[in-house]
Motif scaffolding. Sequence first.
Motif, PDB file in Angstrom:
ATOM      1  N   GLY A 213       0.833  -1.210   0.000  1.00 28.87           N
ATOM      2  CA  GLY A 213       0.000   0.000   0.000  1.00 28.87           C
ATOM      3  C   GLY A 213       0.860   1.249   0.000  1.00 28.87           C
ATOM      4  N   PHE A 214       1.923   1.237   0.802  1.00 27.10           N
ATOM      5  CA  PHE A 214       2.807   2.399   0.881  1.00 27.10           C
ATOM      6  C   PHE A 214       3.489   2.628  -0.469  1.00 27.10           C
ATOM      7  CE2 PHE A 214       6.599   4.800   2.086  1.00 27.10           C
ATOM      8  CZ  PHE A 214       6.048   5.768   2.917  1.00 27.10           C
ATOM      9  N   ALA A 215       3.943   1.527  -1.086  1.00 29.04           N
ATOM     10  CA  ALA A 215       4.606   1.642  -2.397  1.00 29.04           C
ATOM     11  C   ALA A 215       3.619   2.178  -3.431  1.00 29.04           C
ATOM     12  CB  ALA A 215       5.143   0.279  -2.820  1.00 29.04           C
ATOM     13  N   ALA A 216       2.381   1.670  -3.423  1.00 27.27           N
ATOM     14  CA  ALA A 216       1.366   2.140  -4.380  1.00 27.27           C
ATOM     15  C   ALA A 216       1.110   3.627  -4.172  1.00 27.27           C
ATOM     16  CB  ALA A 216       0.065   1.355  -4.202  1.00 27.27           C
ATOM     17  N   GLY A 217       1.082   4.057  -2.909  1.00 25.00           N
ATOM     18  CA  GLY A 217       0.816   5.465  -2.587  1.00 25.00           C
ATOM     19  C   GLY A 217       1.890   6.384  -3.127  1.00 25.00           C
ATOM     20  N   LYS A 218       3.104   5.879  -3.256  1.00 22.69           N
ATOM     21  CA  LYS A 218       4.221   6.703  -3.722  1.00 22.69           C
ATOM     22  C   LYS A 218       4.200   6.931  -5.241  1.00 22.69           C
ATOM     23  CE  LYS A 218       6.199   7.927   0.033  1.00 22.69           C
ATOM     24  NZ  LYS A 218       6.010   9.342   0.401  1.00 22.69           N
ATOM     25  N   PHE A 219       3.322   6.226  -5.961  1.00 22.21           N
ATOM     26  CA  PHE A 219       3.226   6.416  -7.408  1.00 22.21           C
ATOM     27  C   PHE A 219       2.358   7.623  -7.767  1.00 22.21           C
ATOM     28  CE2 PHE A 219       5.002   2.203  -7.586  1.00 22.21           C
ATOM     29  CZ  PHE A 219       5.712   2.200  -8.778  1.00 22.21           C
ATOM     30  N   GLY A 220       1.769   8.269  -6.765  1.00 23.46           N
ATOM     31  CA  GLY A 220       0.924   9.441  -7.031  1.00 23.46           C
ATOM     32  C   GLY A 220      -0.546   9.073  -6.922  1.00 23.46           C
ATOM     33  N   ASP A 221      -1.378  10.123  -6.760  1.00 22.02           N
ATOM     34  CA  ASP A 221      -2.789   9.901  -6.421  1.00 22.02           C
ATOM     35  C   ASP A 221      -3.569   9.079  -7.444  1.00 22.02           C
ATOM     36  OD1 ASP A 221      -2.323  11.293  -4.153  1.00 22.02           O
ATOM     37  OD2 ASP A 221      -3.143  13.187  -4.889  1.00 22.02           O
ATOM     38  N   ALA A 222      -3.393   9.384  -8.744  1.00 16.71           N
ATOM     39  CA  ALA A 222      -4.210   8.705  -9.764  1.00 16.71           C
ATOM     40  C   ALA A 222      -3.909   7.205  -9.804  1.00 16.71           C
ATOM     41  CB  ALA A 222      -3.985   9.335 -11.120  1.00 16.71           C
ATOM     42  N   TRP A 223      -2.620   6.850  -9.679  1.00 16.36           N
ATOM     43  CA  TRP A 223      -2.250   5.422  -9.674  1.00 16.36           C
ATOM     44  C   TRP A 223      -2.648   4.772  -8.354  1.00 16.36           C
ATOM     45  CZ3 TRP A 223      -1.729   3.407 -14.117  1.00 16.36           C
ATOM     46  CH2 TRP A 223      -1.112   4.086 -15.157  1.00 16.36           C
ATOM     47  N   ASN A 224      -2.504   5.547  -7.283  1.00 18.59           N
ATOM     48  CA  ASN A 224      -2.904   5.063  -5.948  1.00 18.59           C
ATOM     49  C   ASN A 224      -4.391   4.685  -5.977  1.00 18.59           C
ATOM     50  OD1 ASN A 224      -2.731   4.581  -3.216  1.00 18.59           O
ATOM     51  ND2 ASN A 224      -2.489   6.705  -2.595  1.00 18.59           N
ATOM     52  N   LEU A 225      -5.190   5.579  -6.568  1.00 21.06           N
ATOM     53  CA  LEU A 225      -6.638   5.311  -6.682  1.00 21.06           C
ATOM     54  C   LEU A 225      -6.901   4.152  -7.638  1.00 21.06           C
ATOM     55  CD1 LEU A 225      -7.787   9.015  -6.773  1.00 21.06           C
ATOM     56  CD2 LEU A 225      -8.651   7.292  -5.165  1.00 21.06           C
ATOM     57  N   GLY A 226      -6.096   4.050  -8.699  1.00 24.08           N
ATOM     58  CA  GLY A 226      -6.231   2.947  -9.652  1.00 24.08           C
ATOM     59  C   GLY A 226      -6.003   1.609  -8.961  1.00 24.08           C
ATOM     60  N   PHE A 227      -5.016   1.585  -8.069  1.00 23.97           N
ATOM     61  CA  PHE A 227      -4.708   0.373  -7.307  1.00 23.97           C
ATOM     62  C   PHE A 227      -5.874   0.027  -6.378  1.00 23.97           C
ATOM     63  CE2 PHE A 227      -2.784  -1.626  -3.525  1.00 23.97           C
ATOM     64  CZ  PHE A 227      -2.209  -2.729  -4.130  1.00 23.97           C
TER      65      PHE A 227
END
Length: 241
Positions: A153-167
């Motif tokens: 989750g932390f790694a996904a969050g570091k990709f930026g909001d749009a990708w974080n939401l995509g995940f």
Amino acid sequence: METGASAPVFLPAPLSRGVPSGARRGVSATLASMLNLDRAITQFDKGLRTVLGVTQAVRPMPGSDIEEPDLSPEERRDAAALMRVNHCGEICAQALYQGQALASGNADLRRALEHAAREEEDHLAWTEQRIAELGGRTSLLNPLWYVGSLAIGFAAGKFGDAWNLGFLKETERQVELHLQGHLDRLSERDVRTRTVVAAMQRDEAGHARTAEALGAKELPQAVKAGMAAAAKVMTTASYWL
Ligand SMILES: [Fe+2]
Ligand SMILES: [Fe+2]
């Protein structure tokens, strides 16, 4: 107390008067790190409560007014194992959301993640209650899944909001499908378990819609496949362990 850690921190005017600008910046940076620490401690506390099973549902377990069905020992064992898988999935959901919220500097996104996590906390309590009613137990591997999911989750969050939401959206979509598989498999007579699973499925679909409305990007097919493969390992292991 949850605070918006990413916001710039300013000293109130009476306190900052006469303080050199370099020192003011230093104090502001210290306050900002204290707020970040406050958020980290809040998430750590949530994590401990999740792993130790100290969660309380805000909404009562759906179907709790339905009479306990007369299931065969095999049906009970299978239903308890399926709910153990779902309980483990909810531990992972808590950890993913906490990791994503910790990594994101966007207060709106953090609020959406925290709202979804609050509903997942209900799922966690409901699945635990149903497992106990069926005479089963929660997964021995929960702490392991929790730590792994927090890191993802932390790694996904570091990709930026749009990708974080995509995940987030893809996770919820896969969970929704997974729960449909359980509805297809559970005994038609086990209305008590089925009602819980159906309510969870509705919530997960809502989380996916929220992520979409907030601007989720569509993940590449290879990432979706990787997530499905990781979920398969978790669901298979937690069914037995
Ligand atoms: Fe959930
Ligand atoms: Fe969800």
